[in-house]
Design a protein around this motif. Structure first.
Motif, PDB file in Angstrom:
ATOM      1  N   GLU A   5       0.959  -1.275   0.065  1.00 40.52           N
ATOM      2  CA  GLU A   5       0.137  -0.088   0.050  1.00 40.52           C
ATOM      3  C   GLU A   5       1.048   1.127   0.101  1.00 40.52           C
ATOM      4  N   ASP A  17      -2.565   6.413  -2.278  1.00 48.09           N
ATOM      5  CA  ASP A  17      -3.586   6.038  -2.451  1.00 48.09           C
ATOM      6  C   ASP A  17      -3.838   4.530  -3.303  1.00 48.09           C
ATOM      7  N   TRP A  18      -2.721   4.021  -3.342  1.00 50.62           N
ATOM      8  CA  TRP A  18      -2.641   2.813  -4.444  1.00 50.62           C
ATOM      9  C   TRP A  18      -2.332   1.781  -3.443  1.00 50.62           C
ATOM     10  N   LYS A  35      -6.379   1.645  -7.514  1.00 44.80           N
ATOM     11  CA  LYS A  35      -6.466   3.024  -6.667  1.00 44.80           C
ATOM     12  C   LYS A  35      -7.500   2.865  -5.433  1.00 44.80           C
ATOM     13  N   ASN A  36      -7.610   3.385  -4.432  1.00 46.86           N
ATOM     14  CA  ASN A  36      -8.597   3.482  -3.379  1.00 46.86           C
ATOM     15  C   ASN A  36      -9.898   3.737  -3.919  1.00 46.86           C
ATOM     16  N   SER A  37      -9.905   4.904  -4.739  1.00 50.56           N
ATOM     17  CA  SER A  37     -11.204   5.174  -5.102  1.00 50.56           C
ATOM     18  C   SER A  37     -12.010   4.304  -6.361  1.00 50.56           C
ATOM     19  N   THR A  64     -14.125  -1.430   1.938  1.00 53.34           N
ATOM     20  CA  THR A  64     -13.311   0.070   2.078  1.00 53.34           C
ATOM     21  C   THR A  64     -11.757  -0.201   1.807  1.00 53.34           C
ATOM     22  N   THR A  65     -11.008   0.911   2.156  1.00 50.33           N
ATOM     23  CA  THR A  65      -9.868   0.819   2.052  1.00 50.33           C
ATOM     24  C   THR A  65      -9.308   0.115   3.254  1.00 50.33           C
ATOM     25  N   ARG A  93      -7.033  -3.410   3.321  1.00 51.68           N
ATOM     26  CA  ARG A  93      -5.613  -3.253   4.041  1.00 51.68           C
ATOM     27  C   ARG A  93      -5.684  -4.438   4.990  1.00 51.68           C
TER      28      ARG A  93
END
Length: 180
Positions: A130, A133-134, A148-150, A156-157, A161
């Motif tokens: 991580e 944002d990637w 990408k997080n978006s 969710t991120t 994770r």
């Protein structure tokens, strides 16, 4: 289950390049190239200083000169590519869907003329990182999936994770990085 969808654009490829250029492996690669250059140059200079009159030594000398010449040129090209080249990255047209389930990671790639599915158990995934944002998930040492997080469509991120931490253990790293 966590899912994400994307199409690799230049932004994705530049993020991957930026992460790689800040990694320890890239720094080691650059140091190795410089060391190779020093060694090849030293041998090249030594060969020019040591000529012998025996015919067998002249043959060996010529072979060594050709070999070290080719190695030196290859090393110089690699150094040019690493330090000075601005290669253009070309995005592909594949739409990707990433599936993070409890027992495996999957990637479904689709374009107008192509469709493929690839799944791998977490135990056989090389590593994941991580960075800003990637997320970079490496199937093996050279194949990377970029998320990408978006792009997360389900989950969710934080959930991604935690899943990667649980499934990959020490093969998952979190790095501070610039948000590209």
């Amino acid at each position: 289950m966590i899912t994400a969808e994307n199409t690799y654009t230049k932004e994705y490829l530049e993020a991957n390049r930026s992460y790689y250029r800040t990694s320890k492996s890239f720094k080691s690669y650059k140091q190795g190239l410089i060391l190779k250059l020093i060694i090849y140059t030293t041998f090249f200079i030594w060969l020019f200083g040591n000529t012998s009159s025996a015919p067998i030594y002249k043959i060996i000398y010529c072979i060594l000169v050709v070999y070290f010449d080719s190695r030196l040129i290859t090393c110089l090209v690699e150094i040019w590519n690493v330090f000075f080249s601005k290669k253009s990255l070309t995005p592909d047209k594949f739409r990707r869907r990433f599936i993070f389930s409890d027992d495996s990671f999957g990637m479904i790639s689709q374009s107008e003329n192509y469709s493929a599915e690839r799944y791998k158990r977490y135990a056989s995934i090389h590593s994941a990182v991580e960075w800003g944002d990637w997320f970079f998930i490496y199937f093996n040492a050279s194949e990377v999936c970029i998320v990408k997080n978006s792009n997360l469509t389900v989950g969710t991120t934080d959930e991604l994770r935690q899943l990667l931490k649980d499934k990959l253990g020490s093969r998952f790293k979190q790095c501070k990085g610039a948000n590209v």
